[in-house]
Motif scaffolding. Structure first.
Motif, PDB file in Angstrom:
ATOM      1  N   GLY A  26       3.297  12.200 -33.391  1.00  0.00           N
ATOM      2  CA  GLY A  26       2.625  13.484 -33.163  1.00  0.00           C
ATOM      3  C   GLY A  26       1.948  13.474 -31.813  1.00  0.00           C
ATOM      4  N   TRP A  27       1.176  14.501 -31.557  1.00  0.00           N
ATOM      5  CA  TRP A  27       0.432  14.539 -30.300  1.00  0.00           C
ATOM      6  C   TRP A  27      -0.977  15.047 -30.590  1.00  0.00           C
ATOM      7  CZ3 TRP A  27       1.927  17.701 -25.283  1.00  0.00           C
ATOM      8  CH2 TRP A  27       1.114  17.247 -24.217  1.00  0.00           C
ATOM      9  N   PRO A  28      -1.919  14.113 -30.813  1.00  0.00           N
ATOM     10  CA  PRO A  28      -3.296  14.521 -31.101  1.00  0.00           C
ATOM     11  C   PRO A  28      -3.889  15.354 -29.958  1.00  0.00           C
ATOM     12  CG  PRO A  28      -2.993  12.169 -31.504  1.00  0.00           C
ATOM     13  CD  PRO A  28      -1.758  12.648 -30.792  1.00  0.00           C
ATOM     14  N   VAL A  29      -4.786  16.244 -30.295  1.00  0.00           N
ATOM     15  CA  VAL A  29      -5.538  17.015 -29.300  1.00  0.00           C
ATOM     16  C   VAL A  29      -6.944  16.443 -29.235  1.00  0.00           C
ATOM     17  CG1 VAL A  29      -6.594  19.254 -28.784  1.00  0.00           C
ATOM     18  CG2 VAL A  29      -4.237  19.159 -29.625  1.00  0.00           C
ATOM     19  N   LEU A  30      -7.339  16.018 -28.045  1.00  0.00           N
ATOM     20  CA  LEU A  30      -8.665  15.426 -27.869  1.00  0.00           C
ATOM     21  C   LEU A  30      -9.297  15.953 -26.598  1.00  0.00           C
ATOM     22  CD1 LEU A  30      -7.744  11.693 -28.546  1.00  0.00           C
ATOM     23  CD2 LEU A  30      -9.301  13.034 -29.944  1.00  0.00           C
ATOM     24  N   HIS A  31     -10.431  16.564 -26.739  1.00  0.00           N
ATOM     25  CA  HIS A  31     -11.208  16.893 -25.540  1.00  0.00           C
ATOM     26  C   HIS A  31     -12.641  17.189 -25.928  1.00  0.00           C
ATOM     27  CE1 HIS A  31      -9.115  20.706 -26.735  1.00  0.00           C
ATOM     28  NE2 HIS A  31     -10.368  21.119 -26.804  1.00  0.00           N
ATOM     29  N   TYR A  32     -13.487  17.189 -24.925  1.00  0.00           N
ATOM     30  CA  TYR A  32     -14.891  17.504 -25.117  1.00  0.00           C
ATOM     31  C   TYR A  32     -15.081  18.993 -24.828  1.00  0.00           C
ATOM     32  CZ  TYR A  32     -19.904  17.429 -24.735  1.00  0.00           C
ATOM     33  OH  TYR A  32     -21.231  17.683 -24.924  1.00  0.00           O
ATOM     34  N   GLY A  33     -15.818  19.679 -25.680  1.00  0.00           N
ATOM     35  CA  GLY A  33     -16.097  21.093 -25.431  1.00  0.00           C
ATOM     36  C   GLY A  33     -14.954  21.988 -25.858  1.00  0.00           C
ATOM     37  N   GLY A 115     -15.358  22.193 -16.453  1.00  0.00           N
ATOM     38  CA  GLY A 115     -16.356  21.245 -15.966  1.00  0.00           C
ATOM     39  C   GLY A 115     -16.028  19.774 -16.121  1.00  0.00           C
ATOM     40  N   TYR A 116     -14.924  19.454 -16.812  1.00  0.00           N
ATOM     41  CA  TYR A 116     -14.553  18.044 -16.966  1.00  0.00           C
ATOM     42  C   TYR A 116     -14.214  17.427 -15.609  1.00  0.00           C
ATOM     43  CZ  TYR A 116     -11.966  13.991 -18.883  1.00  0.00           C
ATOM     44  OH  TYR A 116     -11.521  12.724 -19.212  1.00  0.00           O
ATOM     45  N   THR A 117     -14.562  16.149 -15.458  1.00  0.00           N
ATOM     46  CA  THR A 117     -14.196  15.411 -14.247  1.00  0.00           C
ATOM     47  C   THR A 117     -13.716  14.018 -14.635  1.00  0.00           C
ATOM     48  OG1 THR A 117     -16.483  14.649 -14.038  1.00  0.00           O
ATOM     49  CG2 THR A 117     -15.870  16.562 -12.711  1.00  0.00           C
ATOM     50  N   ASP A 144      -4.271  23.938 -25.812  1.00  0.00           N
ATOM     51  CA  ASP A 144      -4.974  22.727 -26.253  1.00  0.00           C
ATOM     52  C   ASP A 144      -4.630  21.509 -25.412  1.00  0.00           C
ATOM     53  OD1 ASP A 144      -6.400  23.815 -28.296  1.00  0.00           O
ATOM     54  OD2 ASP A 144      -5.029  23.157 -29.881  1.00  0.00           O
ATOM     55  N   HIS A 145      -3.398  21.470 -24.923  1.00  0.00           N
ATOM     56  CA  HIS A 145      -2.957  20.300 -24.158  1.00  0.00           C
ATOM     57  C   HIS A 145      -3.096  20.495 -22.652  1.00  0.00           C
ATOM     58  CE1 HIS A 145      -1.705  17.777 -27.450  1.00  0.00           C
ATOM     59  NE2 HIS A 145      -0.898  18.694 -27.938  1.00  0.00           N
ATOM     60  N   GLY A 146      -3.745  21.595 -22.245  1.00  0.00           N
ATOM     61  CA  GLY A 146      -4.080  21.715 -20.831  1.00  0.00           C
ATOM     62  C   GLY A 146      -3.467  22.862 -20.057  1.00  0.00           C
ATOM     63  N   MET A 149      -2.026  23.855 -16.347  1.00  0.00           N
ATOM     64  CA  MET A 149      -1.650  22.670 -15.559  1.00  0.00           C
ATOM     65  C   MET A 149      -2.565  21.512 -15.921  1.00  0.00           C
ATOM     66  SD  MET A 149       0.587  22.109 -12.998  1.00  0.00           S
ATOM     67  CE  MET A 149       0.792  23.379 -11.752  1.00  0.00           C
ATOM     68  N   ARG A 150      -1.955  20.346 -16.120  1.00  0.00           N
ATOM     69  CA  ARG A 150      -2.755  19.134 -16.320  1.00  0.00           C
ATOM     70  C   ARG A 150      -2.209  18.048 -15.429  1.00  0.00           C
ATOM     71  NH1 ARG A 150      -2.539  16.685 -22.092  1.00  0.00           N
ATOM     72  NH2 ARG A 150      -4.035  15.239 -21.160  1.00  0.00           N
ATOM     73  N   LEU A 151      -3.051  17.065 -15.198  1.00  0.00           N
ATOM     74  CA  LEU A 151      -2.624  15.881 -14.473  1.00  0.00           C
ATOM     75  C   LEU A 151      -2.033  14.889 -15.474  1.00  0.00           C
ATOM     76  CD1 LEU A 151      -2.700  14.255 -11.775  1.00  0.00           C
ATOM     77  CD2 LEU A 151      -5.012  13.542 -12.422  1.00  0.00           C
ATOM     78  N   LYS A 160      -7.798   9.829 -18.068  1.00  0.00           N
ATOM     79  CA  LYS A 160      -7.666  10.097 -16.634  1.00  0.00           C
ATOM     80  C   LYS A 160      -6.720  11.272 -16.368  1.00  0.00           C
ATOM     81  CE  LYS A 160     -10.151   6.488 -15.237  1.00  0.00           C
ATOM     82  NZ  LYS A 160     -11.385   6.619 -14.429  1.00  0.00           N
ATOM     83  N   SER A 161      -5.944  11.656 -17.380  1.00  0.00           N
ATOM     84  CA  SER A 161      -4.974  12.756 -17.239  1.00  0.00           C
ATOM     85  C   SER A 161      -5.668  14.069 -17.582  1.00  0.00           C
ATOM     86  CB  SER A 161      -3.769  12.504 -18.145  1.00  0.00           C
ATOM     87  OG  SER A 161      -3.055  11.364 -17.708  1.00  0.00           O
ATOM     88  N   ALA A 162      -6.413  14.583 -16.614  1.00  0.00           N
ATOM     89  CA  ALA A 162      -7.268  15.751 -16.841  1.00  0.00           C
ATOM     90  C   ALA A 162      -6.459  16.991 -17.212  1.00  0.00           C
ATOM     91  CB  ALA A 162      -8.099  16.030 -15.593  1.00  0.00           C
ATOM     92  N   LYS A 163      -6.899  17.656 -18.281  1.00  0.00           N
ATOM     93  CA  LYS A 163      -6.304  18.931 -18.680  1.00  0.00           C
ATOM     94  C   LYS A 163      -6.978  20.058 -17.898  1.00  0.00           C
ATOM     95  CE  LYS A 163      -7.030  18.060 -23.327  1.00  0.00           C
ATOM     96  NZ  LYS A 163      -6.710  18.174 -24.792  1.00  0.00           N
ATOM     97  N   TRP A 164      -6.319  21.214 -17.813  1.00  0.00           N
ATOM     98  CA  TRP A 164      -6.862  22.417 -17.132  1.00  0.00           C
ATOM     99  C   TRP A 164      -7.338  22.067 -15.725  1.00  0.00           C
ATOM    100  CZ3 TRP A 164      -9.722  20.980 -21.810  1.00  0.00           C
ATOM    101  CH2 TRP A 164      -9.059  21.375 -22.967  1.00  0.00           C
ATOM    102  N   VAL A 165      -6.550  21.293 -15.034  1.00  0.00           N
ATOM    103  CA  VAL A 165      -6.963  20.792 -13.725  1.00  0.00           C
ATOM    104  C   VAL A 165      -7.076  21.944 -12.720  1.00  0.00           C
ATOM    105  CG1 VAL A 165      -4.605  20.220 -12.944  1.00  0.00           C
ATOM    106  CG2 VAL A 165      -6.554  18.895 -12.096  1.00  0.00           C
TER     107      VAL A 165
END
Ligand SMILES: Nc1nc2c(c(=O)[nH]1)N[C@H]1C(S)=C(S)[C@@H](COP(=O)(O)O)O[C@H]1N2
Ligand SMILES: [Mo]
Length: 197
Positions: A26-33, A115-117, A144-146, A149-151, A160-165
């Protein structure tokens, strides 16, 4: 798909599955906020800090830098790994060619909408498999996965692979990003289990 052997080696001789990781399909969704609301017409990719010239790209301009695809594995610090992700998007190197980074700008802070960095040495972004992606396994990224565009930085833990870059800031020294401030490792090499510091 057969279950890959835990002893499978990569071409560079490293174990394909880093220590302490297990495989997931699967592909879990993980982020803050929460997921930021983004309007593609207003989307901009900004480059600032230790550059001769600050730049700003629209969605079309950014995508016109170049398009490629690459297959790579994901390794999340929470111990799941996901193999064979096909990514499509703009290679970091294609962006880098357009930038005039000052010689002292050897570190990068990646900035996301919301605001993620996260921080990386520039050399780590200059690998051929580092991409700004809009498509995963032939499908546009979900919000959910960015989306849009995501890195993707396959050789480091997935935080380190920032979502919504939305931009890069060039720096002369390494500074902790969001999770790095909260105790995640400053670098994050999965094969050295650089999870927390
Ligand atoms: N903008 C943003 N990017 C982020 C995060 C975040 O909180 N915000 N979390 C990171 C972490 S900790 C992980 S594990 C991955 C998860 O990506 P996924 O939800 O697509 O699996 O996104 C990373 N990128
Ligand atoms: Mo994570």
């Amino acid at each position: 798909m057969a279950t890959p052997a835990p002893t499978e080696l990569r071409p560079d001789g490293k174990l394909r599955l880093p220590p302490g990781q297990h495989l997931t399909t699967g592909w879990p969704v993980l982020h803050y906020g929460s997921v930021p609301r983004i309007d593609l017409d207003k989307w901009r990719f900004k480059v600032w800090g230790l550059v001769e010239e600050e730049l700003e790209f629209t969605w079309d301009e950014f995508n016109a830098l170049g398009q490629t695809s690459d297959v790579s594995d994901i390794h999340c610090v929470t111990t799941w790994s996901k193999y064979d992700n096909e990514w499509q998007g703009v290679p970091f190197k294609a962006l880098f060619e357009k930038l005039k980074v000052k010689p002292e700008g050897r570190y990068v802070m990646v900035h996301s909408y919301g605001g993620y960095t996260t921080n990386l040495p520039l050399v780590d972004l200059l690998r051929d498999d580092v991409l700004f992606v809009h498509t995963h396994n032939g499908e546009p990224l979900s919000k959910d996965h960015g989306w849009p565009m995501r890195l993707v930085v396959p050789h480091l833990y997935f935080w380190k692979s920032a979502k919504w870059v939305g931009g890069l800031q060039f720096l002369s020294s390494d500074r902790p990003g969001f999770w790095e401030t909260y105790g995640y490792h400053i670098y994050g090499d999965p094969w050295r289990e650089e999870r927390y510091s």
